[in-house]
Motif scaffolding. Structure first.
Motif, mmCIF file in Angstrom:
data_model
loop_
_atom_site.group_PDB
_atom_site.id
_atom_site.type_symbol
_atom_site.label_atom_id
_atom_site.label_comp_id
_atom_site.label_asym_id
_atom_site.label_seq_id
_atom_site.Cartn_x
_atom_site.Cartn_y
_atom_site.Cartn_z
ATOM 1 N N ALA A 223 0.858 -1.185 0.000
ATOM 2 C CA ALA A 223 0.000 0.000 0.000
ATOM 3 C C ALA A 223 0.892 1.231 0.000
ATOM 4 C CB ALA A 223 -0.908 0.004 1.224
ATOM 5 N N THR A 224 0.326 2.369 -0.406
ATOM 6 C CA THR A 224 1.041 3.636 -0.310
ATOM 7 C C THR A 224 0.367 4.517 0.733
ATOM 8 O OG1 THR A 224 -0.159 4.220 -2.346
ATOM 9 C CG2 THR A 224 2.196 3.817 -2.537
ATOM 10 N N LEU A 225 1.165 5.393 1.337
ATOM 11 C CA LEU A 225 0.680 6.276 2.396
ATOM 12 C C LEU A 225 1.254 7.665 2.182
ATOM 13 C CD1 LEU A 225 -0.696 6.659 5.242
ATOM 14 C CD2 LEU A 225 1.538 6.108 6.215
ATOM 15 N N ASN A 226 0.384 8.670 2.254
ATOM 16 C CA ASN A 226 0.820 10.059 2.140
ATOM 17 C C ASN A 226 0.197 10.875 3.257
ATOM 18 O OD1 ASN A 226 -0.429 12.878 0.966
ATOM 19 N ND2 ASN A 226 1.739 12.640 0.515
ATOM 20 N N LEU A 227 1.013 11.704 3.915
ATOM 21 C CA LEU A 227 0.543 12.574 4.994
ATOM 22 C C LEU A 227 1.031 13.986 4.743
ATOM 23 C CD1 LEU A 227 1.519 10.225 7.962
ATOM 24 C CD2 LEU A 227 -0.703 10.374 6.817
ATOM 25 N N ASN A 228 0.383 14.964 5.399
ATOM 26 C CA ASN A 228 0.916 16.321 5.331
ATOM 27 C C ASN A 228 1.122 16.888 6.725
ATOM 28 O OD1 ASN A 228 -1.464 17.640 6.231
ATOM 29 N ND2 ASN A 228 -2.255 17.840 4.160
ATOM 30 N N ALA A 229 1.649 18.097 6.765
ATOM 31 C CA ALA A 229 2.102 18.680 8.033
ATOM 32 C C ALA A 229 1.078 19.602 8.675
ATOM 33 C CB ALA A 229 3.404 19.449 7.797
ATOM 34 N N TYR A 230 -0.179 19.595 8.206
ATOM 35 C CA TYR A 230 -1.171 20.539 8.716
ATOM 36 C C TYR A 230 -1.887 20.024 9.956
ATOM 37 C CZ TYR A 230 -0.505 22.792 4.192
ATOM 38 O OH TYR A 230 0.033 23.408 3.094
ATOM 39 N N LEU B 49 1.134 -6.680 4.084
ATOM 40 C CA LEU B 49 1.495 -5.749 3.018
ATOM 41 C C LEU B 49 2.793 -5.020 3.343
ATOM 42 C CD1 LEU B 49 -1.954 -4.011 2.323
ATOM 43 C CD2 LEU B 49 -0.881 -5.821 0.979
ATOM 44 N N GLY B 50 3.522 -4.639 2.308
ATOM 45 C CA GLY B 50 4.534 -3.615 2.472
ATOM 46 C C GLY B 50 3.856 -2.256 2.448
ATOM 47 N N VAL B 51 4.554 -1.229 2.913
ATOM 48 C CA VAL B 51 4.001 0.126 2.891
ATOM 49 C C VAL B 51 5.061 1.082 2.362
ATOM 50 C CG1 VAL B 51 2.978 2.016 4.205
ATOM 51 C CG2 VAL B 51 2.481 -0.354 4.851
ATOM 52 N N ALA B 52 4.741 1.738 1.246
ATOM 53 C CA ALA B 52 5.608 2.776 0.687
ATOM 54 C C ALA B 52 5.040 4.129 1.074
ATOM 55 C CB ALA B 52 5.691 2.644 -0.827
ATOM 56 N N LEU B 53 5.757 4.861 1.919
ATOM 57 C CA LEU B 53 5.358 6.212 2.282
ATOM 58 C C LEU B 53 5.828 7.149 1.174
ATOM 59 C CD1 LEU B 53 5.838 4.531 5.043
ATOM 60 C CD2 LEU B 53 5.687 6.773 6.133
ATOM 61 N N VAL B 54 4.911 7.954 0.649
ATOM 62 C CA VAL B 54 5.194 8.823 -0.490
ATOM 63 C C VAL B 54 5.029 10.269 -0.041
ATOM 64 C CG1 VAL B 54 4.521 9.437 -2.833
ATOM 65 C CG2 VAL B 54 4.391 7.053 -2.101
ATOM 66 N N CYS B 55 6.132 10.978 0.051
ATOM 67 C CA CYS B 55 6.120 12.365 0.518
ATOM 68 C C CYS B 55 6.146 13.291 -0.693
ATOM 69 C CB CYS B 55 7.319 12.632 1.416
ATOM 70 S SG CYS B 55 7.349 14.305 2.103
#
Length: 392
Positions: free
Chosen positions: A205-212, A247-253
């Motif tokens: 899976a992919t994961l994206n987060l922000n700084a807000y 699952l593996g997890v790819a964090l996408v910044c």
């Protein structure tokens, strides 16, 4: 040969903005063959490196160019040189109005009236309107939009805002230009090999987060969703995907400012060999989209991560930090997979929506792909309207 002055947030720090710019320039080249696009930027080297072959001319807006971001002499000279000024992206808001490092309204107040005085065209290309909270902001956004020879919108939510502001120009509905972003074959193969090296050949899976994070407040338990708590909950999501789902997890910044949050989640999850972080300072928007395209699903926070994922055919669970997130997920047929950032936000809620997405993947994908296909077609309304405005 028409020449265009493009105003938007093009710093090289945000992969979503990079995708917008690529597709806006392609739209312009399609609508006006032979055109040259002058792009105001604090990072000309990024522009030259990222967009070879596109008719794009970076215009440096650094302090020694007598500019504070887009506000300054380079903007004035570009308006004078060009045949039209194009406003792009979602910069019509009044938050931090007096800070030209953050807000673009002062730059637009300089550029657009000058363009009209000189007989140039003014065009709003696939923009979002708002939020506008103050009387001053409402008056300025109304004034700027009423200078336009044409307005195209990326989202229906902007229509009632324009109506409430009293804008007299009738908008044309389009969609976000980044929906038509594609992944070159070389980038797809490069990132396939990279992900397999980092995570192994299995599903991920992919994961994206922000700084807000600081802008979210109390949940039903009366707690504040602090950055520390948010990072801990998202680390628990990652751990659950790895340990319970295999699952593996790819964090996408996709923005430089989000790196500390995503690094903290990676560290707290502590699943070496099953997690990896790809940053936009090391990989361009096409490479990051290639990772999203290969993933089973994305848990996404930034709007343009969701846009790039669904454009690549990957469904999303969205973390709803702003109204535009829910609105886009509704347009993409994915509103059932939105997790609000209040009312007891937890890893369990995120994982429950991920599980619902997996269980209904076939039906969800069919609806999503139909909706996204329609949005991709709608995005082409913008270059068609631009051609009309330019007399093509």
């Amino acid at each position: 040969m028409p020449r265009f002055c493009l105003i938007g947030s093009y710093t090289g720090r945000n992969a979503g903005d990079a995708a917008i710019l690529e597709n806006v320039v392609r739209d312009i080249a399609e609508a006006c063959p032979g055109a040259v696009c002058e792009v105001l930027t604090i990072n000309p080297a990024f522009m030259r490196r990222t967009y070879p072959g596109l008719p794009l001319a970076p215009v440096a807006t650094l302090p020694w160019n007598l500019s504070v971001k887009t506000l300054g002499l380079p903007l004035l000279l570009s308006v004078i040189r060009c045949d039209a000024v194009l406003v792009t992206s979602a910069i019509l808001f009044d938050i931090k109005f007096w800070n030209p490092l953050y807000n673009y309204l002062t730059s637009l107040l300089l550029a657009l009236p000058l363009a009209k005085l000189l007989g140039k065209k003014v065009f709003f290309h696939s923009v979002g309107v708002g939020p506008v909270y103050t009387a001053k902001g409402r008056a300025i956004v109304r004034y700027l939009l009423n200078l336009a020879d044409g307005v195209t919108l990326r989202e229906e939510a902007s229509v009632p805002i324009m109506r409430e502001l009293g804008v007299s120009v009738a908008p044309v509905m389009a969609a976000d230009p980044a929906l038509n972003q594609t992944v070159p074959a070389a980038a797809a193969e490069e990132m396939r090999a990279r992900v397999e090296s980092d995570l192994g050949p299995g599903p991920f899976a992919t994961l994206n987060l922000n700084a807000y994070v600081a802008e979210w407040t109390g949940d039903k338990a009366g707690e504040s969703l602090t950055r520390e708590r948010f990072e801990a909950e998202m680390a628990a999501v990652v751990s659950g995907l790895v340990d319970d789902w295999g699952l593996g997890v790819a964090l996408v910044c996709t923005h430089h400012m989000d790196e500390p949050v995503m690094e903290a989640v990676l560290r707290l999850a502590d699943r070496p060999g099953k997690t990896v972080l790809y940053k936009c300072r090391h990989f361009d928007h096409r490479q990051l989209m290639a990772v999203m395209a290969r993933s089973e699903f994305m848990v996404g926070m930034r709007l343009h991560c969701q846009i790039l994922a669904v454009a690549a055919g990957t469904p999303c669970v969205a973390l709803n930090y702003a109204p535009k997130v829910r609105h886009f997920m509704r347009m993409a047929g994915l509103e059932d997979f939105v997790v609000d950032m209040d009312g007891g936000f937890s890893a369990a809620r995120v994982l429950e929506r991920c599980n619902a997405l997996r269980e209904n993947r076939g039906t969800v994908l069919q609806e999503m792909n139909t909706r996204v296909g329609e949005l991709k077609k709608a995005a082409k309304n913008a270059p068609a309207e631009l051609a009309r405005v330019m007399g093509g």
